[in-house]
Design an enzyme around this catalytic site. Structure first.
Site, mmCIF file in Angstrom:
data_model
loop_
_atom_site.group_PDB
_atom_site.id
_atom_site.type_symbol
_atom_site.label_atom_id
_atom_site.label_comp_id
_atom_site.label_asym_id
_atom_site.label_seq_id
_atom_site.Cartn_x
_atom_site.Cartn_y
_atom_site.Cartn_z
ATOM 1 C CD1 TRP A 6 -2.272 -2.130 1.805
ATOM 2 C CD2 TRP A 6 -3.027 -1.141 -0.057
ATOM 3 N NE1 TRP A 6 -3.321 -2.878 1.323
ATOM 4 C CE2 TRP A 6 -3.800 -2.298 0.186
ATOM 5 C CE3 TRP A 6 -3.313 -0.379 -1.189
ATOM 6 C CZ2 TRP A 6 -4.848 -2.697 -0.666
ATOM 7 C CZ3 TRP A 6 -4.351 -0.763 -2.027
ATOM 8 C CH2 TRP A 6 -5.098 -1.906 -1.761
ATOM 9 C CG ASP B 71 -3.254 4.028 4.025
ATOM 10 O OD1 ASP B 71 -4.291 3.844 4.699
ATOM 11 O OD2 ASP B 71 -2.996 3.387 2.983
ATOM 12 C CE LYS C 157 -8.681 -3.179 3.729
ATOM 13 N NZ LYS C 157 -7.929 -2.165 3.011
HETATM 14 C C1 PLP Z 1 -7.312 -1.695 1.810
HETATM 15 C C2 PLP Z 1 -6.256 -0.658 1.922
HETATM 16 C C3 PLP Z 1 -6.157 0.390 0.998
HETATM 17 C C4 PLP Z 1 -7.080 0.525 -0.181
HETATM 18 O O1 PLP Z 1 -8.339 0.830 0.235
HETATM 19 P P1 PLP Z 1 -9.538 1.088 -0.802
HETATM 20 O O2 PLP Z 1 -10.584 1.605 0.112
HETATM 21 O O3 PLP Z 1 -9.849 -0.234 -1.418
HETATM 22 O O4 PLP Z 1 -9.080 2.084 -1.794
HETATM 23 C C5 PLP Z 1 -5.176 1.334 1.195
HETATM 24 N N1 PLP Z 1 -4.317 1.252 2.223
HETATM 25 C C6 PLP Z 1 -4.373 0.247 3.126
HETATM 26 C C7 PLP Z 1 -3.395 0.219 4.251
HETATM 27 C C8 PLP Z 1 -5.343 -0.731 2.994
HETATM 28 O O5 PLP Z 1 -5.411 -1.724 3.896
#
Ligand code: PLP
Length: 364
Positions: free
Chosen positions: A105, A175, A199
């Site tokens: 990511w 993030d 998540k």
């Molecule tokens: C799942 C995830 C993403 C992407 O998320 P989307 O909502 O599908 O764009 C980005 N960063 C992390 C750390 C993730 O776990």
């Protein structure tokens, strides 16, 4: 299986939600109490929804202990759109943004930023196979970076950064999609924290951002309306139609967390849950090999390998037959990944740990 029986859902996302939240959603699906319409049908401009939005923001602020000088906003486009919005808004001309290449990511975030301007890699775990998070002292930052971008939990590799770094004047952008609300964090150390909901916070379709007002004043001007963080702040996330249902669910999840002791209690439970599985792994005499270095082991996504791909396939198949779903690792890392977010029950973790011991005993 009866049509209502629930299995153990180890999916990395969208992921398991607290059962009381699902029950409440079910109960209010024909009509929100006293409203005569469901959450799927009401106007985002109605007083009912405005109250839901306000309460959700209040509860999230309380959970995360957000200090003054920060704004909470809801956006769409997932965490992935944040990969673009962050540099669009804050990577100013003639500056460089620093990125940590910590895994799948972090790398994606970095690649989007490159489309927007100059970036510099402050640290990369690539040559080590993305097995750990760096220490703050390992960062190599350019002079006056526009910001440093980090990923607090690499969902695919299963590595997590536990420290809240202090970067002084350099804005820290995080993030936190896969570990937000899993433990207390010091919001004051960050200029921007963002997370897709699916998540640890709710269903897909909504992204939370916690933005420091001071960062907003440094943002680029003249951006497209929907790509400008200020639009969301100035309109209380109601510039256009927000994902009403997803926000409702996030609100119920936040309430569930507050009712269950808040983030300190979540952190304790998450620690206990993760330890149960890592113990089964460490005591397997090498049958299971964890992907992450010990001090970077994620409490949310636990990744490990077995002696062969055949055994891994058999592990997934047998686990599935025992009511455990979603254990196959991401195709880029392989092996097994058990995602055990806040809402994943301790009893389910005990089932997996005991399954791991039995499987190793049979196959080693
Ligand atoms: C799942 C995830 C993403 C992407 O998320 P989307 O909502 O599908 O764009 C980005 N960063 C992390 C750390 C993730 O776990």
């Amino acid at each position: 299986m009866s049509s209502e029986a629930r299995i153990l859902n180890f999916s990395a996302g969208p992921a398991v939600l607290p059962e009381p939240v699902l029950t409440q959603l079910q109960a209010e699906m024909l009509s929100l109490p006293g409203v005569g319409m469901s959450i799927l049908e009401i106007s985002h401009r109605s007083a009912v929804f405005e109250r839901i939005l306000e309460q959700t923001l209040t509860d999230l602020k309380q959970l995360l202990n957000v200090p003054s000088g920060y704004q909470l906003i809801f956006l769409q486009g997932g965490a992935s759109l944040q990969f673009s919005m962050v540099p669009m808004n804050f990577l100013l001309p003639d500056t460089q943004a620093a990125y940590i290449d910590s895994g799948s990511w972090g790398r994606k975030a970095m690649c989007e930023a490159k489309r927007e301007g100059a970036i510099s890699v402050a640290w990369s775990g690539k040559s080590e196979g993305y097995k750990r998070m760096p220490k703050q002292s390992e960062m190599v930052l350019p002079e006056n970076p526009a910001y440093l971008h980090i990923t607090s939990n690499e969902t695919i590799e299963g590595i997590e950064l536990f420290d809240d770094w202090d970067l002084g004047d350099t804005p820290l952008i995080c993030d936190a999609s896969s570990d937000i609300l899993s433990r207390p964090l010091d919001v004051s150390k960050y200029s921007l924290i963002y997370a897709g909901a699916q998540k640890n916070m709710g269903p897909a379709g909504v992204t939370l951002a916690i933005v420091k007002e001071e960062l907003l004043t440094r943002g680029k001007r003249g951006l497209h309306t929907m790509l400008d963080y200020s639009t969301y702040v100035e309109n209380n996330s109601l510039y256009n139609t927000p994902p009403v249902f997803s926000i409702r669910v996030v609100g119920l999840v936040a309430r569930w967390m507050l009712d269950n002791g808040g983030l300190a209690a979540m952190a304790d439970l998450n620690q206990r849950k993760a330890e149960l599985i890592y113990q089964a792994l460490d005591q397997s005499e090498g049958f299971y090999r964890g992907h992450a270095d010990k001090d970077s082991r994620s409490r949310m996504n636990l990744t490990f390998r077995l002696p062969s791909e055949e055994l891994e396939a058999e592990f997934v198949k047998m686990a599935s037959a025992s009511g455990m779903d979603g254990l196959k690792g991401h195709r880029s890392v392989g092996g097994i990944r058990a995602s055990i977010y806040n809402a994943f029950p301790l009893t389910g973790v005990e089932v997996l740990a005991s399954f791991m011991r039995d499987f190793a005993r049979q196959k080693a």
